[in-house]
Design a protein around this motif. Structure first.
Motif, PDB file in Angstrom:
ATOM      1  N   TYR A  36     -75.022  17.771 -13.280  1.00  0.00           N
ATOM      2  CA  TYR A  36     -73.066  17.420 -13.943  1.00  0.00           C
ATOM      3  C   TYR A  36     -73.105  18.236 -14.903  1.00  0.00           C
ATOM      4  CZ  TYR A  36     -69.424  14.619 -14.100  1.00  0.00           C
ATOM      5  OH  TYR A  36     -67.935  14.839 -14.598  1.00  0.00           O
ATOM      6  N   GLU A  37     -72.040  19.334 -14.658  1.00  0.00           N
ATOM      7  CA  GLU A  37     -71.106  19.640 -15.720  1.00  0.00           C
ATOM      8  C   GLU A  37     -72.096  21.088 -16.217  1.00  0.00           C
ATOM      9  OE1 GLU A  37     -68.465  17.950 -18.096  1.00  0.00           O
ATOM     10  OE2 GLU A  37     -67.352  17.595 -16.018  1.00  0.00           O
ATOM     11  N   GLU A  38     -73.133  21.343 -15.399  1.00  0.00           N
ATOM     12  CA  GLU A  38     -73.794  22.516 -16.427  1.00  0.00           C
ATOM     13  C   GLU A  38     -72.326  24.006 -16.516  1.00  0.00           C
ATOM     14  OE1 GLU A  38     -77.194  25.375 -14.553  1.00  0.00           O
ATOM     15  OE2 GLU A  38     -77.934  22.977 -14.579  1.00  0.00           O
ATOM     16  N   PRO A  39     -73.482  24.006 -17.958  1.00  0.00           N
ATOM     17  CA  PRO A  39     -71.919  25.455 -18.215  1.00  0.00           C
ATOM     18  C   PRO A  39     -72.602  26.162 -17.070  1.00  0.00           C
ATOM     19  CG  PRO A  39     -72.952  24.837 -19.720  1.00  0.00           C
ATOM     20  CD  PRO A  39     -73.687  23.941 -18.876  1.00  0.00           C
ATOM     21  N   TYR A  47     -67.434  28.330 -16.926  1.00  0.00           N
ATOM     22  CA  TYR A  47     -66.996  26.537 -16.581  1.00  0.00           C
ATOM     23  C   TYR A  47     -68.191  25.994 -16.401  1.00  0.00           C
ATOM     24  CZ  TYR A  47     -63.369  30.495 -14.794  1.00  0.00           C
ATOM     25  OH  TYR A  47     -62.535  31.308 -14.136  1.00  0.00           O
ATOM     26  N   MET A  48     -67.523  24.762 -15.829  1.00  0.00           N
ATOM     27  CA  MET A  48     -68.482  23.334 -16.238  1.00  0.00           C
ATOM     28  C   MET A  48     -68.029  23.234 -14.643  1.00  0.00           C
ATOM     29  SD  MET A  48     -69.495  23.096 -19.525  1.00  0.00           S
ATOM     30  CE  MET A  48     -69.976  21.790 -19.688  1.00  0.00           C
ATOM     31  N   PRO A  49     -69.153  23.364 -13.580  1.00  0.00           N
ATOM     32  CA  PRO A  49     -68.961  23.327 -12.176  1.00  0.00           C
ATOM     33  C   PRO A  49     -69.290  21.898 -12.829  1.00  0.00           C
ATOM     34  CG  PRO A  49     -70.086  25.271 -12.317  1.00  0.00           C
ATOM     35  CD  PRO A  49     -70.116  24.669 -13.788  1.00  0.00           C
ATOM     36  N   ASP A  50     -68.155  21.142 -11.412  1.00  0.00           N
ATOM     37  CA  ASP A  50     -69.119  19.836 -11.373  1.00  0.00           C
ATOM     38  C   ASP A  50     -70.017  19.245 -11.196  1.00  0.00           C
ATOM     39  OD1 ASP A  50     -65.795  18.907 -11.582  1.00  0.00           O
ATOM     40  OD2 ASP A  50     -65.733  18.574  -9.739  1.00  0.00           O
ATOM     41  N   PHE A  51     -70.874  19.725  -9.928  1.00  0.00           N
ATOM     42  CA  PHE A  51     -72.144  19.757  -9.800  1.00  0.00           C
ATOM     43  C   PHE A  51     -72.614  21.277  -9.518  1.00  0.00           C
ATOM     44  CE2 PHE A  51     -69.676  15.700  -8.623  1.00  0.00           C
ATOM     45  CZ  PHE A  51     -70.756  14.907  -8.670  1.00  0.00           C
ATOM     46  N   THR A  52     -74.629  21.280  -9.939  1.00  0.00           N
ATOM     47  CA  THR A  52     -75.133  22.269  -9.797  1.00  0.00           C
ATOM     48  C   THR A  52     -76.235  21.599  -8.923  1.00  0.00           C
ATOM     49  OG1 THR A  52     -74.329  23.598 -11.636  1.00  0.00           O
ATOM     50  CG2 THR A  52     -76.219  24.530 -10.434  1.00  0.00           C
ATOM     51  N   LEU A  53     -76.273  22.433  -7.528  1.00  0.00           N
ATOM     52  CA  LEU A  53     -77.013  22.099  -6.833  1.00  0.00           C
ATOM     53  C   LEU A  53     -78.304  22.947  -6.640  1.00  0.00           C
ATOM     54  CD1 LEU A  53     -74.441  20.033  -6.396  1.00  0.00           C
ATOM     55  CD2 LEU A  53     -75.854  20.190  -3.705  1.00  0.00           C
ATOM     56  N   LYS A  58     -82.688  27.567  -3.791  1.00  0.00           N
ATOM     57  CA  LYS A  58     -80.986  28.502  -3.894  1.00  0.00           C
ATOM     58  C   LYS A  58     -80.363  27.974  -4.937  1.00  0.00           C
ATOM     59  CE  LYS A  58     -81.871  31.735  -0.234  1.00  0.00           C
ATOM     60  NZ  LYS A  58     -81.394  32.852   0.229  1.00  0.00           N
ATOM     61  N   THR A  59     -79.324  27.486  -5.011  1.00  0.00           N
ATOM     62  CA  THR A  59     -78.472  27.205  -5.903  1.00  0.00           C
ATOM     63  C   THR A  59     -76.588  27.039  -5.478  1.00  0.00           C
ATOM     64  OG1 THR A  59     -79.804  28.367  -8.079  1.00  0.00           O
ATOM     65  CG2 THR A  59     -77.307  26.968  -9.061  1.00  0.00           C
ATOM     66  N   ALA A  60     -76.983  26.732  -5.308  1.00  0.00           N
ATOM     67  CA  ALA A  60     -74.705  25.928  -4.667  1.00  0.00           C
ATOM     68  C   ALA A  60     -74.109  25.194  -6.441  1.00  0.00           C
ATOM     69  CB  ALA A  60     -75.046  25.163  -3.941  1.00  0.00           C
ATOM     70  N   TYR A  61     -73.144  26.080  -6.183  1.00  0.00           N
ATOM     71  CA  TYR A  61     -71.804  24.911  -6.612  1.00  0.00           C
ATOM     72  C   TYR A  61     -70.904  23.939  -6.242  1.00  0.00           C
ATOM     73  CZ  TYR A  61     -73.987  28.170  -9.651  1.00  0.00           C
ATOM     74  OH  TYR A  61     -74.771  28.500 -10.200  1.00  0.00           O
ATOM     75  N   LEU A  62     -71.259  22.726  -6.478  1.00  0.00           N
ATOM     76  CA  LEU A  62     -70.227  21.166  -5.139  1.00  0.00           C
ATOM     77  C   LEU A  62     -68.976  21.469  -6.758  1.00  0.00           C
ATOM     78  CD1 LEU A  62     -70.705  18.450  -3.834  1.00  0.00           C
ATOM     79  CD2 LEU A  62     -69.203  18.415  -4.910  1.00  0.00           C
ATOM     80  N   GLU A  63     -67.816  21.873  -6.213  1.00  0.00           N
ATOM     81  CA  GLU A  63     -66.720  20.967  -7.159  1.00  0.00           C
ATOM     82  C   GLU A  63     -65.276  20.523  -6.154  1.00  0.00           C
ATOM     83  OE1 GLU A  63     -65.632  21.700 -10.216  1.00  0.00           O
ATOM     84  OE2 GLU A  63     -66.715  24.421 -10.109  1.00  0.00           O
ATOM     85  N   HIS A  64     -65.670  19.034  -7.127  1.00  0.00           N
ATOM     86  CA  HIS A  64     -64.621  17.872  -6.499  1.00  0.00           C
ATOM     87  C   HIS A  64     -63.408  17.927  -6.649  1.00  0.00           C
ATOM     88  CE1 HIS A  64     -63.777  14.809  -3.973  1.00  0.00           C
ATOM     89  NE2 HIS A  64     -63.106  14.616  -4.938  1.00  0.00           N
ATOM     90  N   LEU A  65     -62.590  18.785  -6.034  1.00  0.00           N
ATOM     91  CA  LEU A  65     -60.987  18.469  -6.504  1.00  0.00           C
ATOM     92  C   LEU A  65     -60.090  17.717  -5.914  1.00  0.00           C
ATOM     93  CD1 LEU A  65     -60.181  21.533  -4.887  1.00  0.00           C
ATOM     94  CD2 LEU A  65     -61.263  21.738  -6.940  1.00  0.00           C
ATOM     95  N   GLY A  66     -59.792  16.918  -7.403  1.00  0.00           N
ATOM     96  CA  GLY A  66     -59.509  15.855  -7.464  1.00  0.00           C
ATOM     97  C   GLY A  66     -58.348  15.090  -7.406  1.00  0.00           C
ATOM     98  N   MET A  67     -57.253  16.539  -7.529  1.00  0.00           N
ATOM     99  CA  MET A  67     -55.585  16.103  -8.067  1.00  0.00           C
ATOM    100  C   MET A  67     -54.436  17.335  -7.603  1.00  0.00           C
ATOM    101  SD  MET A  67     -56.226  14.538 -11.516  1.00  0.00           S
ATOM    102  CE  MET A  67     -55.046  14.904 -12.668  1.00  0.00           C
ATOM    103  N   LEU A  68     -55.408  17.842  -6.110  1.00  0.00           N
ATOM    104  CA  LEU A  68     -54.403  18.396  -5.459  1.00  0.00           C
ATOM    105  C   LEU A  68     -53.285  18.270  -5.626  1.00  0.00           C
ATOM    106  CD1 LEU A  68     -57.337  19.858  -2.520  1.00  0.00           C
ATOM    107  CD2 LEU A  68     -56.724  20.976  -5.136  1.00  0.00           C
ATOM    108  N   SER A  69     -52.726  17.477  -5.303  1.00  0.00           N
ATOM    109  CA  SER A  69     -51.417  17.217  -5.450  1.00  0.00           C
ATOM    110  C   SER A  69     -50.546  17.515  -6.869  1.00  0.00           C
ATOM    111  CB  SER A  69     -51.025  15.663  -5.257  1.00  0.00           C
ATOM    112  OG  SER A  69     -51.271  14.785  -6.673  1.00  0.00           O
ATOM    113  N   ASN A  70     -50.854  17.770  -7.653  1.00  0.00           N
ATOM    114  CA  ASN A  70     -50.497  18.251  -8.883  1.00  0.00           C
ATOM    115  C   ASN A  70     -50.810  19.990  -9.033  1.00  0.00           C
ATOM    116  OD1 ASN A  70     -51.317  19.697 -12.055  1.00  0.00           O
ATOM    117  ND2 ASN A  70     -51.123  17.021 -12.558  1.00  0.00           N
TER     118      ASN A  70
END
Length: 123
Positions: A36-39, A47-53, A58-70
């Motif tokens: 979680y939030e690995e630089p 950046y601090m991606p929400d999750f580094t998988l 293989k590595t992927a970055y998961l970003e959860h967008l919770g406030m796109l209405s802002n």
């Protein structure tokens, strides 16, 4: 936006939002190696991606967008996404997973799990 890590996941780590708790719990259930939030350094910016998988080398970055209405949140995300893409991190290349809350605050855990499954299959 909650600045403090005040929500606890099933494996006991602290995260910023209830949505991130759900994402973390899905990753745990799927037995995905993640942090979680690995630089992450991108063009001189940290950046601090929400999750580094990580799976099968293989590595992927998961970003959860919770406030796109802002508007400012959305603009910040668009800049971050463009910077990611400038160094080859994108949904198209399969190393960026983007999940989001609905504009009404709803969350679809099955869709999140499906996106992660797609990454595993294509990994």
């Amino acid at each position: 936006f909650e600045e403090r890590l005040i929500h606890k996941t099933i494996r006991g780590e602290m995260v910023r939002s209830k949505s991130e708790v759900i994402v973390a719990n899905i990753l745990d259930k799927m037995k995905i190696n993640y942090s979680y939030e690995e630089p992450l350094e991108v063009s001189g910016k940290t950046y601090m991606p929400d999750f580094t998988l990580r799976d099968k080398g293989k590595t992927a970055y998961l970003e959860h967008l919770g406030m796109l209405s802002n508007k400012s949140y959305k603009n910040d995300w668009e800049k971050k996404k463009a910077n990611y893409e400038s160094v080859g991190i994108s949904e198209t290349l399969g190393n960026l997973i983007i999940t989001e809350d609905g504009l009404d605050g709803s969350l679809d855990a099955t869709l999140i799990e499906s996106k992660i499954q797609t990454w595993i299959k294509n990994n």
